[in-house]
Scaffold this motif. Sequence first.
Motif, PDB file in Angstrom:
ATOM      1  N   LYS A  12       0.827  -1.194   0.000  1.00  0.00           N
ATOM      2  CA  LYS A  12       0.000   0.000   0.000  1.00  0.00           C
ATOM      3  C   LYS A  12       0.867   1.252   0.000  1.00  0.00           C
ATOM      4  O   LYS A  12       1.963   1.286   0.549  1.00  0.00           O
ATOM      5  N   THR A  13       0.325   2.310  -0.620  1.00  0.00           N
ATOM      6  CA  THR A  13       0.989   3.608  -0.594  1.00  0.00           C
ATOM      7  C   THR A  13       0.312   4.497   0.432  1.00  0.00           C
ATOM      8  O   THR A  13      -0.820   4.239   0.856  1.00  0.00           O
ATOM      9  N   CYS A  14       1.005   5.518   0.855  1.00  0.00           N
ATOM     10  CA  CYS A  14       0.468   6.445   1.849  1.00  0.00           C
ATOM     11  C   CYS A  14      -0.784   7.103   1.283  1.00  0.00           C
ATOM     12  O   CYS A  14      -0.772   7.627   0.158  1.00  0.00           O
ATOM     13  N   GLU A  15      -1.856   7.062   2.064  1.00  0.00           N
ATOM     14  CA  GLU A  15      -3.130   7.619   1.600  1.00  0.00           C
ATOM     15  C   GLU A  15      -3.207   9.120   1.844  1.00  0.00           C
ATOM     16  O   GLU A  15      -4.210   9.745   1.508  1.00  0.00           O
ATOM     17  N   ILE A  16      -2.156   9.718   2.430  1.00  0.00           N
ATOM     18  CA  ILE A  16      -2.175  11.156   2.671  1.00  0.00           C
ATOM     19  C   ILE A  16      -1.409  11.890   1.557  1.00  0.00           C
ATOM     20  O   ILE A  16      -1.953  12.759   0.871  1.00  0.00           O
ATOM     21  N   CYS A  17      -0.133  11.523   1.381  1.00  0.00           N
ATOM     22  CA  CYS A  17       0.666  12.163   0.329  1.00  0.00           C
ATOM     23  C   CYS A  17       0.570  11.419  -1.000  1.00  0.00           C
ATOM     24  O   CYS A  17       0.966  11.931  -2.049  1.00  0.00           O
ATOM     25  N   VAL A  18       0.101  10.184  -0.946  1.00  0.00           N
ATOM     26  CA  VAL A  18      -0.103   9.343  -2.132  1.00  0.00           C
ATOM     27  C   VAL A  18       1.174   9.257  -2.966  1.00  0.00           C
ATOM     28  O   VAL A  18       1.140   9.262  -4.198  1.00  0.00           O
ATOM     29  N   CYS A  29      -8.116   5.877  12.218  1.00  0.00           N
ATOM     30  CA  CYS A  29      -8.510   6.433  10.914  1.00  0.00           C
ATOM     31  C   CYS A  29      -8.679   5.357   9.847  1.00  0.00           C
ATOM     32  O   CYS A  29      -9.266   5.612   8.786  1.00  0.00           O
ATOM     33  N   GLU A  30      -8.101   4.169  10.130  1.00  0.00           N
ATOM     34  CA  GLU A  30      -8.124   3.069   9.170  1.00  0.00           C
ATOM     35  C   GLU A  30      -7.520   3.505   7.838  1.00  0.00           C
ATOM     36  O   GLU A  30      -8.071   3.274   6.757  1.00  0.00           O
ATOM     37  N   GLN A  31      -6.347   4.162   7.938  1.00  0.00           N
ATOM     38  CA  GLN A  31      -5.621   4.640   6.756  1.00  0.00           C
ATOM     39  C   GLN A  31      -4.154   4.282   6.884  1.00  0.00           C
ATOM     40  O   GLN A  31      -3.623   4.123   7.989  1.00  0.00           O
ATOM     41  N   TYR A  32      -3.494   4.208   5.692  1.00  0.00           N
ATOM     42  CA  TYR A  32      -2.062   3.919   5.637  1.00  0.00           C
ATOM     43  C   TYR A  32      -1.285   5.228   5.601  1.00  0.00           C
ATOM     44  O   TYR A  32      -1.676   6.185   4.920  1.00  0.00           O
ATOM     45  N   CYS A  37       4.159  11.415   7.087  1.00  0.00           N
ATOM     46  CA  CYS A  37       2.757  11.715   7.362  1.00  0.00           C
ATOM     47  C   CYS A  37       2.345  11.191   8.731  1.00  0.00           C
ATOM     48  O   CYS A  37       1.501  11.789   9.412  1.00  0.00           O
ATOM     49  N   LYS A  38       2.941  10.071   9.169  1.00  0.00           N
ATOM     50  CA  LYS A  38       2.654   9.561  10.511  1.00  0.00           C
ATOM     51  C   LYS A  38       3.130  10.557  11.565  1.00  0.00           C
ATOM     52  O   LYS A  38       2.430  10.836  12.547  1.00  0.00           O
TER      53      LYS A  38
END
Length: 347
Positions: A12-18, A29-32, A37-38
């Motif tokens: 999976k890739t970061c769902e914030i910076c993508v 948040c159930e996000q990577y 970003c963490k």
Amino acid sequence: MISDKMAQAASKTCEICVSASGSHYCLECEQYFCDNCKGFHKRQRVTKHHQFQSSSDVIPESKSKCKDHNEDVSFVCNTCNVAVCSSCVTGSHSGHAFSKLLDSISQLKETNTTDLRSKVHETTQNMKQIEEGLKAFDMKVEGIVKAITEEGTKIKTMVDKCISEKIASVKDQSRKERNKLTKLLEDTQMDLKAGRDLDKKIHELNKTRNDGKMLQSLQKLTDYIAKLTIKSIPEFPNIQYTAKSATDNDVKQLFGNYIISEMRTQQTMERKRELPSPKSDYKQEVNTKERGRYLYRCNKCGREERSNSGLIDIFHLVTVTNNFNYPLITFPSFSTNMLIRHHITLQ
């Protein structure tokens, strides 16, 4: 199947910076998230307490959907104790008490962890106490076995001593009687020798002439024979032994007793405390002015009661317990209440 999902999570890739790899997974948040970003997420006042775990440990699952609105469930109806979506909050569950799904999950996880750790700790302590109690019990058992063995050895020593003394007493007393018999035998042998000597003299006199000298010899011989006394046969001593019929119970009475108390669990003690105490109609408050002039006493239970009447019937409410045998009647194995008319005697 699980390995495939884990591989998907790891890729999976970061769902914030993508752009960067999503190596961290936020449980709330159930996000990577990637590393940067963490760090930003943890610095935010609202999300600084969110919990993360490695994305490689996450097994992706589809989010729960509301069966009525086909939306993601994000709340918990505390009134109905069911997960609901935002449409349910304003719809069929309107006016109910709610909490966030993630908060409820976190609270349940914390509660379960705390309760489980507490019970594991309590179980560990109980196990230690049981092991210590078992060790102490084994030591006590060994002590009792040792005491019984020592007591048995002591009793054996006493028995051996008693046997030796008994045999010595028999030999001592029998020796005295035997000496008496031996002395009597020796005296009888001397009398027999004297008799045989006189018999030889008679035989020699028979070979001499019958003259005055022979007459004198015969007269002397007569005196000797007269003086020769034969002792009568005595009543011989007798010996006999009467054995006592000792039983195993007689031997057991020589030893002490031991008591082993049964193991009682908390449930056993609670059941005993919950058992209702049998009600009794024996306690009756009687006014002094209402006491009768006649005193009656029950021949069965000893209960006393006064009455002004010359005849009284006393009925007692008793509880018949397991396998209680009453004359001519055997009650089955259960408890029941019955009225027994007691016999009474005028005192």
